[in-house]
Structures are given as C-alpha cells and as structure tokens.
Design an enzyme around this catalytic site. Structure first.
Site, PDB file in Angstrom:
ATOM      1  N   GLU A 143     -12.764   2.742  -0.569  1.00  0.00           N
ATOM      2  CA  GLU A 143     -11.879   3.834  -1.390  1.00  0.00           C
ATOM      3  C   GLU A 143     -11.455   3.479  -2.651  1.00  0.00           C
ATOM      4  OE1 GLU A 143      -9.946   0.763   0.794  1.00  0.00           O
ATOM      5  OE2 GLU A 143     -11.157   2.371   1.740  1.00  0.00           O
ATOM      6  N   HIS A 198      -6.712  -5.777   3.236  1.00  0.00           N
ATOM      7  CA  HIS A 198      -5.511  -5.175   3.713  1.00  0.00           C
ATOM      8  C   HIS A 198      -4.594  -6.044   4.659  1.00  0.00           C
ATOM      9  CE1 HIS A 198      -6.544  -0.765   2.740  1.00  0.00           C
ATOM     10  NE2 HIS A 198      -7.891  -1.435   2.778  1.00  0.00           N
ATOM     11  N   ASP A 255       0.834  -1.046   0.071  1.00  0.00           N
ATOM     12  CA  ASP A 255      -0.149  -0.012  -0.068  1.00  0.00           C
ATOM     13  C   ASP A 255       0.843   1.094  -0.040  1.00  0.00           C
ATOM     14  OD1 ASP A 255      -1.720   2.109   0.914  1.00  0.00           O
ATOM     15  OD2 ASP A 255      -3.024   0.692   1.737  1.00  0.00           O
ATOM     16  N   ILE A 256       0.589   2.164  -0.884  1.00  0.00           N
ATOM     17  CA  ILE A 256       1.621   3.307  -0.834  1.00  0.00           C
ATOM     18  C   ILE A 256       1.225   4.558   0.109  1.00  0.00           C
ATOM     19  CG2 ILE A 256       2.329   3.144  -3.298  1.00  0.00           C
ATOM     20  CD1 ILE A 256       0.224   5.131  -3.998  1.00  0.00           C
ATOM     21  N   HIS A 295     -10.537  -5.902  -2.075  1.00  0.00           N
ATOM     22  CA  HIS A 295      -9.292  -6.040  -1.627  1.00  0.00           C
ATOM     23  C   HIS A 295      -9.267  -6.279  -0.280  1.00  0.00           C
ATOM     24  CE1 HIS A 295     -10.157  -1.607  -1.555  1.00  0.00           C
ATOM     25  NE2 HIS A 295      -9.321  -1.697  -0.619  1.00  0.00           N
TER      26      HIS A 295
END
Length: 132
Positions: free
Chosen positions: A87, A94, A28-29, A92
């Site tokens: 978002e 995390h 994750d950026i 997805h």
C-alpha cells in the site's frame, strides 16, 4: 516521495510514539486495533528486504522496543507483526495488539478513532516507553 517520507519531514502530521536517528514509529490512521503502530526506517526504501543489513536489523530491534511498550500500554495477549508492503512504497512493519488471530485480518474494516483518542493512545505508548 512517499507519504511516510512526508511524515518524517513534517509535511504530514502523525501521532508519533517513538523516534530515533534512523527510525520512526507512529499510529496507523486506518488501524485494525487500538494502538496499531507502523514502524519505518527514515531512509525511503520500497521493499523491506532491500534494506541494508544494518538498517534492517536496526529496524527489527526498534520494532521490538516499540512492541514491548505497546503491549504494556494496550492490554492484549500479544503484539502481532505483519509486513505487507503493497500500500505504501516505503518499507514498514505493522505492530498490532491482538487477542485472537482474526485481529490481524487486513480484509476487516478499519477502525476509526477521533484525533483526541489517537493522541491519548500515542501518549499511553510513549509513557510505557519512558518506563522501560
């Protein structure tokens, strides 16, 4: 096309840590912790629970493999799992290295790492995957 689909197609670069025919895991950026990874199906489906059963269970098993390597690469008590899904309209998961409950607080300010630091973290996780 979601930003994740653009990562899958190579239009947008990412710090990939694991990939299979159906799934991709990358850093994750805007992470909550060093090693914060996103695990996605390559098929673009907005809502996790709209995935076909086989794809859903495959995603969970892929996430488990990545989480095991993540814990070996980044010292932590546990790897936390979260599904928010608001978002980016692409299912997805995390995976977040954590030592206390607050490490999973998405309201906290996101951390910032240099490209070199992100690459080094990705390499640590990939190395841990190879050792399994």
């Amino acid at each position: 096309m979601s930003v994740f689909s653009k990562i899958i197609s190579g239009e947008i670069p990412a710090y990939k840590v694991a990939e299979s025919v159906d799934f991709l895991a990358f850093l994750d950026i805007g992470p909550l912790a060093e090693g914060h990874v996103l695990v996605i199906p390559k098929k673009e489906v907005d809502y996790l629970f709209d995935l076909e059963d086989e794809l859903y269970t495959g995603l969970q098993l892929f996430a488990k493999i990545v989480a095991t390597a993540l814990k070996a690469a980044i010292p932590c008590k546990k790897v936390g799992v979260a599904v928010i899904g608001l978002e980016v309209p692409h299912a997805h998961i995390h995976l977040i290295p954590m030592n206390r409950v607050d490490d999973m607080n998405f309201a906290r300010p996101k951390l910032s790492f240099t490209p070199e630091e992100l690459e080094a973290t990705a390499e640590k996780i990939k190395a841990a995957l190879r050792e399994e």
